[in-house]
Design a protein around this motif. Structure first.
Motif, short mmCIF file in Angstrom:
data_model
loop_
_atom_site.label_atom_id
_atom_site.label_comp_id
_atom_site.label_asym_id
_atom_site.label_seq_id
_atom_site.Cartn_x
_atom_site.Cartn_y
_atom_site.Cartn_z
N THR A 1 2.29 -35.62 41.06
CA THR A 1 2.46 -34.02 41.09
C THR A 1 3.92 -33.68 41.86
N ARG A 2 4.79 -33.30 41.02
CA ARG A 2 6.01 -32.49 41.46
C ARG A 2 5.91 -31.78 42.75
N VAL A 3 6.57 -31.89 43.85
CA VAL A 3 6.65 -31.14 44.81
C VAL A 3 7.11 -29.65 44.48
N THR B 1 -1.78 -35.33 53.35
CA THR B 1 -1.45 -36.56 54.47
C THR B 1 -2.67 -37.03 55.28
N ASP B 2 -2.47 -38.07 55.96
CA ASP B 2 -3.39 -38.62 56.81
C ASP B 2 -3.97 -37.55 57.90
N TRP B 3 -3.13 -36.76 58.37
CA TRP B 3 -3.47 -35.77 59.44
C TRP B 3 -3.78 -34.48 58.80
N GLY B 4 -4.15 -34.28 57.47
CA GLY B 4 -4.89 -33.07 56.99
C GLY B 4 -3.92 -32.04 56.34
N SER B 5 -2.64 -32.16 55.87
CA SER B 5 -1.64 -31.35 55.67
C SER B 5 -1.17 -31.49 54.27
N HIS B 6 -0.52 -30.73 53.51
CA HIS B 6 0.19 -30.97 52.27
C HIS B 6 1.30 -29.87 52.17
N GLY C 1 6.74 -34.18 50.18
CA GLY C 1 6.77 -35.33 49.09
C GLY C 1 6.26 -36.70 49.72
N HIS C 2 5.53 -36.65 50.46
CA HIS C 2 4.92 -38.08 50.86
C HIS C 2 4.01 -38.34 49.74
N PRO C 3 4.11 -39.85 49.57
CA PRO C 3 3.10 -40.31 48.40
C PRO C 3 1.55 -39.83 48.58
N SER D 1 10.29 -30.12 47.38
CA SER D 1 9.07 -29.56 47.95
C SER D 1 9.07 -28.62 48.63
N TRP D 2 8.08 -27.58 48.73
CA TRP D 2 8.06 -26.57 49.66
C TRP D 2 8.58 -26.83 51.00
N LEU D 3 8.72 -28.09 51.49
CA LEU D 3 9.03 -28.52 52.60
C LEU D 3 10.66 -28.75 52.84
N ASP D 4 11.18 -29.23 51.47
CA ASP D 4 12.50 -29.18 51.38
C ASP D 4 13.04 -27.83 51.08
#
Length: 842
Positions: A88-90, A266-271, A274-276, A795-798
């Protein structure tokens, strides 16, 4: 002065808005002709399952006993359909993920600033092109596709938003609700002739949006039992729905199924980034028109359009994955040709729009795809199809698609360079004007506007020569280096640690050490203590209520210290001051109790207690009022502001960050002492103690004086502390950087704007504490730097990081006046509980 501030706000509002006009305009174009393949499609209907927030590894991997968590999906993979890991594209968020799947293009970045719940921009979608679409699921996703649909053929069935509760005892109910409603729908269709006729039409889509996994992932994390059990429930119910479809349509073999996800987690429950773990999602397709078991990748929107024979969504930029199709080579080539023409239509409309909006002699066309080349490629592709050279036709159409996509990007960013240079010149001009105004106002430079320019320049040079050249150049170089350190701190928080470590040695480089040893040692201690916070993790940490409780205890100890010092003094208003501090102590105790009890309640899956929610909002509302009841004496008022805001901050904390405002405030108090010593050292006679200074617009400490080199250092210190206040424990670059548990004392039902506002206030509290202690400063140099770092891709993070960096810096400038006004309100105004004002000195 009023004119200057008004002009300054206007200029910075223009700079602030410029990035949205330059970087975040919509890339979408309208006016294209729908394109479809003139051959019968393999499927009459399509069923799309989207398991929101499902990670690929969570679905595909075996459990601890070697068994699949999704045995039905695994049997499809092994025996019936095509499957793979979709990248999925960020940005990896629900809205852009669904837009990419159903409309075929990546999130319109202009929508980032417009909201999530509805469709703020017009775009075509598979649902709109279908004969009928029925969809079930979240009210945050379904309406945006129905709102933009033409006619009355996209039907949505959503549960109440209150069901999206992160504190609910069982989030799988969000999924079971969808499956149950689909079964009820088909049961009703058997007894309703009109509905029965519609569902038996061709070009029909059924969309099941399953939000339970996303909610369980946020609330309990993907490694939890709740998340993994949810996968099993979804698998069981998908099997049930597939069986129901086959039975309803008599196993006619005309139903295509797609099971996928909009993003991972993510392992901590967020998204959002662009982490795999966020970008790798499962994709399983089977049924009519789909090849038997194989592992491939796909752009989903053109695939779905091809399967049921509807036109490709007009704004789709996806490439049809012909390797998925179980059809003739002719069908594949014709579909690819249609795909190429559909994307080329967008390119031609975009080029026409840009050409009409540009002066003829300034227009430069995209040279890689001229009109003649377009015609030549299309002619050759059509000839290859006629000659049966289908592989060559597919290859040529793919080449045309890639050229058209490059051309779309070229015309979308056509004016960006010119506009960027214009804004940069504006930054330089405004900076020069402000610098000249400051020097004229705080130096020997004449204030007469009737002087000739030559005289003004001479006076300016003479004023600058009052500073020793070596000192001036040295300070300038240090400040330039410091600004770059600040810029880097937006990306690497440990740069704040480096800056604070350097700050710790400041007293020992000056005469402050000999004049105020205790204050200097305190400055060093708290600078080093504050330097620890930027080294702590921002995301992925587990809640630690013991640290929150410890911060609360320190606040109570501080309150007791203040009360003890008040009792030792005799004053007619001692009872009123004691009452204020007792209210603040009560507020702190209530905050600690609410945090603890809410955490335990959510662990027991009993939800957020109503009383806790009421108390939390009451504490938040009172935190800006209670300080106004305290004495306006500097020390008393600043401590009162800190104690009130800390009650709210505790409610919004989950770990070590609860200690941050306390340490920051201690350093701010010491800085005030240090600057007082510096003023006395420089010859400014000011001997009032901080325990007797009253906040007032007319206080004697505000006096006209000439500029000195220490003012450059003070300005930089202020900017650095403001940035530290923002980024000391995290950042506001993206919602991905926050733990939703931070707002659980206030609400657990999904509300992005309310949750975002609470998180923003949590970030602003340390900033307000700094603003309550010091005057405003200017930020235009850093703003210009971040203007050129803005991104409209990734990504929205970027994207969020680049926007927020620029917005933070510009907002500091734009709203500094307003926040300074809030600080002045909190520090200079006083409300009376009773009696008439007499004296405020304590």
């Amino acid at each position: 002065m009023l004119l200057f501030f008004t002009l300054g706000l206007l200029v910075h509002f223009v700079f602030f808005a410029s990035i949205f006009d330059i970087y975040f305009t919509s890339p979408l174009v309208h006016g294209m002709t729908p394109q479809f393949t003139p051959l019968p499609p393999p499927a009459r209907r399509l069923v799309l399952f989207v398991a929101d927030g499902l990670r690929a590894d969570s679905l595909y991997e075996l459990d601890e006993n070697g068994n699949s968590r999704a045995p039905f999906i695994r049997s499809i993979i092994m025996h019936e359909g095509s499957w793979g890991i979709s990248h999925t594209r960020v940005p990896t968020e629900s809205r852009p993920g669904h837009v990419a799947m159903i409309a075929g293009f990546y999130e319109d970045v202009s929508a980032v600033a417009k909201g999530w719940k509805e469709n703020p921009v017009e775009f075509d979608s598979l649902f709109n092109e279908s004969k009928y679409t029925w969809s079930w699921g979240s009210p945050d996703i379904l309406p945006m596709f129905a709102k933009g649909a033409s006619g009355d053929h996209v039907y949505t069935y959503s549960y109440d938003a209150e069901r999206e509760d992160f504190g609910a005892d069982d989030a799988t109910k969000l999924d079971t609700w969808v499956f149950d409603k689909v079964k009820d729908f088909f049961h009703a269709a058997r007894n309703n002739q009109s509905l029965f006729s519609k569902v038996n039409e061709e070009k029909v889509v059924f969309f099941l949006h399953l939000l339970g996994l996303d909610t369980n992932g946020h609330a309990h994390r993907p490694s939890s039992r709740e998340y993994k059990d949810n996968i099993k429930i979804v698998d069981d119910r998908v099997k049930e729905i597939v069986s129901m479809f086959q039975h309803f349509y008599g196993n006619d073999g005309k139903t295509a199924f797609i099971f996928t996800s909009d993003h991972g987690m993510t392992d901590w429950g967020s998204h959002g980034a662009g982490h795999p773990s966020e970008t790798l999602t499962p994709l399983v397709t089977w049924g009519a028109g789909i090849k038997y078991p194989q592992k491939v990748s796909a752009d989903i929107a053109p695939l779905m359009a091809s399967l049921i024979g509807v036109p490709f969504p007009l704004n789709s930029v996806g490439i049809l994955p012909v390797e998925y199709l179980n059809n003739t080579d002719l069908f594949k080539a014709e579909s690819m040709f249609t795909n190429a023409v559909q994307i080329l239509e967008q390119f031609k409309v975009k080029m026409t729009q840009k050409k009409e909006a540009t002066l003829p002699f300034l227009f430069t066309p995209f040279k890689l795809l001229s009109d003649s080349k377009q015609v030549d490629i299309l002619r050759k592709a059509r000839l290859y199809i006629k000659q049966g050279k289908f592989d060559e036709a597919v290859s040529l159409c793919t080449e045309l698609i890639h050229l058209a996509l490059k051309g779309l990007s070229y015309y979308h960013t056509y004016d960006r360079f010119f506009l960027g240079i214009s804004v940069a010149i504006g930054f330089v001009g405004w900076t020069s004007y402000v610098s000249l105004l400051i020097i004229k106002s705080h130096s020997n430079l004449t204030r007469s506007i009737s002087k000739e320019v030559k005289v003004v320049i001479q006076d300016l040079v003479a004023s600058l020569l009052t500073f020793p050249l070596s000192h001036f150049v040295g300070h300038l170089l240090i400040c330039t280096l410091g600004i770059e350190v600040l810029v880097l701190s937006f990306f690497y928080r440990y740069m704040l640690t480096a800056g604070l470590v350097i700050f710790a040695g400041w007293p020992f480089l000056t005469q402050l050490w000999t004049r105020a040893k205790v204050t200097s040692l305190s400055w060093t201690f708290f600078s080093l203590l504050l330097a620890v916070f930027p080294l702590m993790p921002v995301v992925g940490r587990k809640p630690d209520l013991s640290l929150v409780m410890s911060a609360g205890l320190l606040v109570l100890l501080l309150s007791l210290f203040v009360i003890t010092s008040l009792i030792k003094r005799k004053n007619s208003f001692i009872k009123e001051e004691l009452l204020v501090h007792l209210l603040q102590m009560l507020s702190t105790v209530l905050s600690m109790y609410v945090v603890y009890s809410t955490h335990n309640s959510l662990l027991k899956k009993q939800g957020l207690p109503l009383m806790n929610q009421v108390v939390s909002w009451a504490i938040l509302a009172s935190s800006l009022v209670v300080p106004l009841l305290s004495s306006p004496v500097l020390f008393q008022r600043l401590v009162s502001i800190l104690l009130s805001l800390m009650s709210t901050y505790l409610l919004l904390s989950t770990g070590y960050e609860a200690l941050f405002p306390l340490v920051l405030s201690c350093l701010m108090f010491i800085w005030i002492h240090m600057e007082q010593e510096t003023l006395q050292q420089s010859g400014v006679c000011y001997k009032q103690k901080l325990t007797s200074i009253q906040f007032s617009y007319n206080t004697d400490i505000i006096q006209f004086r000439h500029l000195c080199l220490d003012d450059i250092r003070r300005a930089f210190f202020l900017v650095f502390f403001l940035v530290t206040a923002f980024f000391g424990t995290g950042n506001i670059a993206s919602i991905n950087s926050f733990d939703l548990a931070s707002v659980y004392c206030f609400l657990t039902v999904f509300s992005p704007f309310m949750m975002g506002s609470l998180m923003m206030w949590k970030i602003l509290i340390p900033f307000v504490l700094v603003m309550c202690a010091f005057e405003a400063s200017h930020f235009v140099f850093i703003s210009q730097h971040f203007f050129f770092l803005v991104k409209d891709y990734g990504s929205w993070l970027d994207i969020g990081t680049s926007i927020s960096h620029y917005v933070i810096v510009m907002s500091m400038t734009i709203f500094l006046v307003f926040l300074n006004g809030l600080a002045q309100l909190l520090t200079t105004k006083k409300l009376r509980l009773y009696g008439k004002p007499k004296s405020h000195l304590i």
